[in-house]
Every structure is written in structure tokens, then in C-alpha cells.
Design a protein around this motif. Structure first.
Motif, PDB file in Angstrom:
ATOM      1  N   GLN A   1       0.826  -1.206   0.000  1.00  8.92           N
ATOM      2  CA  GLN A   1       0.000   0.000   0.000  1.00  8.92           C
ATOM      3  C   GLN A   1       0.863   1.259   0.000  1.00  8.92           C
ATOM      4  N   LEU A   2       1.984   1.221   0.741  1.00  8.20           N
ATOM      5  CA  LEU A   2       2.911   2.358   0.761  1.00  8.20           C
ATOM      6  C   LEU A   2       3.485   2.616  -0.624  1.00  8.20           C
ATOM      7  N   ILE A   3       3.894   1.548  -1.288  1.00  7.33           N
ATOM      8  CA  ILE A   3       4.475   1.692  -2.631  1.00  7.33           C
ATOM      9  C   ILE A   3       3.436   2.242  -3.603  1.00  7.33           C
ATOM     10  N   HIS A   4       2.224   1.699  -3.534  1.00  3.79           N
ATOM     11  CA  HIS A   4       1.151   2.135  -4.437  1.00  3.79           C
ATOM     12  C   HIS A   4       0.821   3.612  -4.222  1.00  3.79           C
ATOM     13  N   ALA A   5       0.679   4.017  -2.955  1.00  6.56           N
ATOM     14  CA  ALA A   5       0.365   5.417  -2.642  1.00  6.56           C
ATOM     15  C   ALA A   5       1.515   6.335  -3.050  1.00  6.56           C
ATOM     16  N   SER A   6       2.742   5.857  -2.877  1.00  4.37           N
ATOM     17  CA  SER A   6       3.911   6.684  -3.218  1.00  4.37           C
ATOM     18  C   SER A   6       4.049   6.872  -4.723  1.00  4.37           C
ATOM     19  N   ARG A   7       3.727   5.832  -5.480  1.00  6.32           N
ATOM     20  CA  ARG A   7       3.780   5.968  -6.946  1.00  6.32           C
ATOM     21  C   ARG A   7       2.806   7.050  -7.415  1.00  6.32           C
ATOM     22  N   LYS A   8       1.599   7.040  -6.862  1.00  3.65           N
ATOM     23  CA  LYS A   8       0.603   8.046  -7.251  1.00  3.65           C
ATOM     24  C   LYS A   8       1.039   9.445  -6.839  1.00  3.65           C
ATOM     25  N   ALA A   9       1.539   9.573  -5.600  1.00  2.00           N
ATOM     26  CA  ALA A   9       1.956  10.892  -5.108  1.00  2.00           C
ATOM     27  C   ALA A   9       3.130  11.433  -5.913  1.00  2.00           C
ATOM     28  N   ALA A  10       4.088  10.567  -6.236  1.00  2.00           N
ATOM     29  CA  ALA A  10       5.249  11.009  -7.019  1.00  2.00           C
ATOM     30  C   ALA A  10       4.824  11.468  -8.403  1.00  2.00           C
ATOM     31  N   LEU A  11       3.850  10.775  -8.993  1.00  2.00           N
ATOM     32  CA  LEU A  11       3.366  11.153 -10.321  1.00  2.00           C
ATOM     33  C   LEU A  11       2.639  12.496 -10.282  1.00  2.00           C
ATOM     34  N   LEU A  12       1.753  12.655  -9.298  1.00  2.00           N
ATOM     35  CA  LEU A  12       0.960  13.882  -9.219  1.00  2.00           C
ATOM     36  C   LEU A  12       1.788  15.088  -8.793  1.00  2.00           C
ATOM     37  N   ASP A  13       2.786  14.859  -7.940  1.00  2.00           N
ATOM     38  CA  ASP A  13       3.620  15.964  -7.463  1.00  2.00           C
ATOM     39  C   ASP A  13       4.852  16.186  -8.326  1.00  2.00           C
ATOM     40  N   ASN A  14       5.024  15.328  -9.348  1.00  2.00           N
ATOM     41  CA  ASN A  14       6.183  15.411 -10.235  1.00  2.00           C
ATOM     42  C   ASN A  14       7.483  15.336  -9.437  1.00  2.00           C
ATOM     43  N   THR A  15       7.539  14.357  -8.527  1.00  2.00           N
ATOM     44  CA  THR A  15       8.730  14.161  -7.697  1.00  2.00           C
ATOM     45  C   THR A  15       9.261  12.749  -7.905  1.00  2.00           C
ATOM     46  N   GLN A  16      10.409  12.457  -7.321  1.00  2.00           N
ATOM     47  CA  GLN A  16      11.020  11.135  -7.447  1.00  2.00           C
ATOM     48  C   GLN A  16      10.310  10.135  -6.528  1.00  2.00           C
ATOM     49  N   LEU A  17      10.269   8.876  -6.971  1.00  2.00           N
ATOM     50  CA  LEU A  17       9.546   7.857  -6.216  1.00  2.00           C
ATOM     51  C   LEU A  17      10.213   7.533  -4.886  1.00  2.00           C
ATOM     52  N   VAL A  18      11.539   7.343  -4.886  1.00  2.00           N
ATOM     53  CA  VAL A  18      12.207   6.865  -3.666  1.00  2.00           C
ATOM     54  C   VAL A  18      12.067   7.845  -2.498  1.00  2.00           C
TER      55      VAL A  18
END
Length: 361
Positions: free
Chosen positions: A285-302
């Protein structure tokens, strides 16, 4: 004729009338095995009819889904084909059992011809989120079989005797074709019969369940999953070919789970160690939420993943050094090393080491 396996022949005839394709195939396989000592050529001729295609015919072809008589809601959810996007990671013992089960099913042709059955019933035990349901999905995917999941909310009825009828209907439905049947929250329907909180209904339900487990065919796989193995009736345990204990993932397993996310091995190792104690469900769930947030915020995933991981661990009070979480969150929000050092009462080099350890910066 005195050495002729008459007893096995009678079993073949009986299973033929019972109507179970897999039971009939097993009986024929046992008959052919016994017949080898009397007439090897005839035994080989009979064995030619025992093929995986014959035994597994009809997978994915189901009769209408059974429903609760009163609510008219479906008693099972069916998924076919089953697709697990990412190969799950399990500990050595769990993976060994799952691999053995798959090997038996992949050798079904050989086993049936000898009158043997693959593992038919598995009991998965462990805390929530450790991969029990995921393992069931993965087995269904690898076996290319439909996955039927018991709808516990619908099956459980307040009407006397209706729950047992619903459970029986689910088993009868699942037995009609090759499939994987998942009984999640198994303790709800297989609770100890000496429970004083329930009188006759619980005993009737467990008796229905035991009979259904005894009748389970060899061309389908039944998986029961429970978070509370201690609540199960003792007679239930003996009905399973394998009892598999799932444990929370180790740091090494979490490291393996994170392999497809681009980061240095050092950062991945530290993140895995940091997340130890969390279930694969939470990490996924953390990975899934982070992928979405990184995409929407235009930031790096890690960095986004680490920020979310820190927030999760801090919210649970699960960090041995909470100051490190504060340092990381302040850094990821744009604070300078000087500001962070002042806020947490640490030196610049200490703050720098923590940031480098988790982010590789």
C-alpha cells in the motif's frame, strides 16, 4: 482370477456412480496400479485414459453462482483468469511448501495414473497482511484455475441452520469444476465446538464443514486462511494436507520485495530494515500510494516512498530513533541541514549521515 484386484474394481464402479470426475480418475489409477502385477499390458492400456485434460476438463466453466435464499446475494466471488501483477516473496518454509504443491499439480498426470492425488487442502495461518490471501491468488494464477472466494458476510445467516446450508451450497458449487476455493477468515465457520457462546448451530456448521472437506475432489484446491488458528476445532486440523504458518517478513524478504524499485542497494537495505515489522500488505500500500503521489507531485519515487514510510512508522510509534524520522521529513520538506540540526539538537555531520543512509545523498 484370484489375484485380480476385485476390491479396486468395485471402488472404480462406486466412484463412477458418485459422479466426481477426479474421484473416478483416482479409482481407475489405483485399479491400474494393482492390475500391473496381474496384466501389465492391460494396465497400461487403461492408464492411457488418465490424462490431465480429462481430469481437469471444465476449468472456468461454472454453473450459476449460488445465492443466499433470503438476501439473494451471491455466496462466492469468482475471479478468472487470476492475475498477480508482481511475484510475491515468501519465507523459505512457506515458499518450499507452495513450490511442492505446484510441483504435485504440475505432475498431476503422473500421480493420477498411480492412483495418487496432489495436495488438495491447505490451511494458511498468520497475522493479517502477511500474504495468506496473496499466496492463494498466486497459486490460482500458476495453476491457471478460477479463484472462488467465500463471501463470509453473505454466508453467515442469523436464521437457524441457514449458515450450514450456505456453506454446503458453496462446496457443492466449487466441486462441480476444477478451481481454487478460498475460505478466508476460516475460524468464523470452523470454530471449536466446545465454545460455550454457541449451542447447536456451531456444532452443525462444523459437522457440515468436516463432511465437505472429506469429500473434496482431487482436481480442485481448497485453501482456508485464518488469523486465529487457536480458535479452530481440533478435528478441522486433521483434514488439511499442509498447514502453513505465515510470519511477518524479515528485512531480507522486504529487500527482495523492493528490488524492482530503482535505488542503490545500500538505500534499499536501509529502507528494508526500517520497514521490518510491517506486513507485505502495508508495504504494498505504501508503494502504491507513493507511486501516485510522485506522479501527481512530479517528484522522485524513492524520496516519496521514504517519506511515507517514515510517517507510517512514526504514527505507530515504531521508530527506535524518532529523531531520525524528524530529520528525514524536515529534509524532504526543504529544510537546510542547519535548520534540521538546530531543531533536533544534533550536529550537522549527524544529520548528514542520517540523510545519506536513507536517501543516498
Amino acid at each position: 482370477m484370484e489375484n485380480f484386484p476385485k476390491k479396486e474394481l468395485m471402488k472404480v464402479i462406486q466412484s463412477g456412480f458418485d459422479g466426481s470426475r477426479s474421484a473416478f480418475a483416482l479409482a481407475v489409477g489405483r485399479f491400474a496400479t494393482k492390475l500391473k502385477d496381474v496384466d501389465l499390458a492391460f494396465a497400461k492400456e487403461i492408464a492411457q485414459f488418465l490424462s490431465v485434460d480429462n481430469v481437469m476438463r471444465g476449468a472456468g466453466d461454472f454453473a450459476p453462482t449460488p445465492v443466499d435464499v433470503d438476501s439473494r446475494m451471491e455466496l462466492v466471488e469468482t475471479i478468472f483468469p487470476v492475475i498477480v501483477p508482481k511475484r510475491p516473496v515468501f519465507g523459505g518454509t512457506v515458499q518450499d511448501v507452495l513450490d511442492d504443491v505446484l510441483r504435485e499439480w504440475q505432475s498431476l498426470d503422473l500421480l493420477i495414473k498411480e492412483g495418487l492425488a496432489p495436495a488438495r487442502t491447505l490451511l494458511f495461518c498468520g497475522k493479517p497482511g502477511v500474504g495468506k490471501t496473496l499466496a492463494a491468488h498466486w497459486l490460482a494464477q500458476e495453476l491457471k484455475l478460477p479463484l472462488l472466494t467465500l463471501n463470509l458476510a453473505t454466508v453467515m445467516s442469523s436464521y437457524l441452520g441457514k449458515t450450514g446450508n450456505n456453506v454446503r451450497a458453496v462446496f457443492d458449487h466449487a466441486m462441480t469444476r476444477p478451481c481454487v476455493l478460498l475460505l478466508d477468515e476460516f475460524d468464523a465457520i470452523a470454530k471449536r465446538r466446545d465454545d460455550d457462546s454457541d449451542v447447536g448451530e456451531l456444532k452443525r456448521l462444523v459437522n457440515v464443514l468436516l463432511q465437505a472437506l472429506d469429500e473434496w475432489p482431487a482436481n480442485a484446491l481448497l485453501i482456508a486462511a485464518t488469523n486465529h488458528g487457536e480458535l479452530l476445532d481440533p478435528a478441522v486440523w486433521r483434514r488439511f494436507d499442509h498447514v502453513v504458518q505465515f510470519e511477518p517478513p524479515s528485512a531480507q524478504l522486504i529487500d527482495d520485495y523492493l528490488l524492482d524499485i530503482p535505488m542503490t542497494s545500500e538505500v534499499r537495505k536501509n529502507l528494508a530494515s526500517f520497514l521490518q515489522g510491517e506486513s507485505f500488505s502495508t508495504i504494498g500500500q505504501l508503494i502504491h500510494a507513493s507511486r501516485k503521489a510522485a506522479l501527481l507531485d512530479n517528484t522522485q519515487l524513492v524520496p516519496t516512498l521514504i517519506k511515507n514510510a517514515v510517517r507510517t512508522r512514526m504514527s505507530k510509534g515504531a521508530m527506535s530513533k524518532p529523531n531520525e524520522g524528524t530529520m528525514l521529513l524536515m529534509h524532504l520538506s526543504g529544510k537546510s541541514l542547519r535548520e534540521i540540526a538546530t531543531a533536533v539538537g544534533k550536529t550537522h555531520p549527524t544529520v548528514s549521515r542520517v540523510i545519506k543512509r536513507y536517501l543516498g545523498e
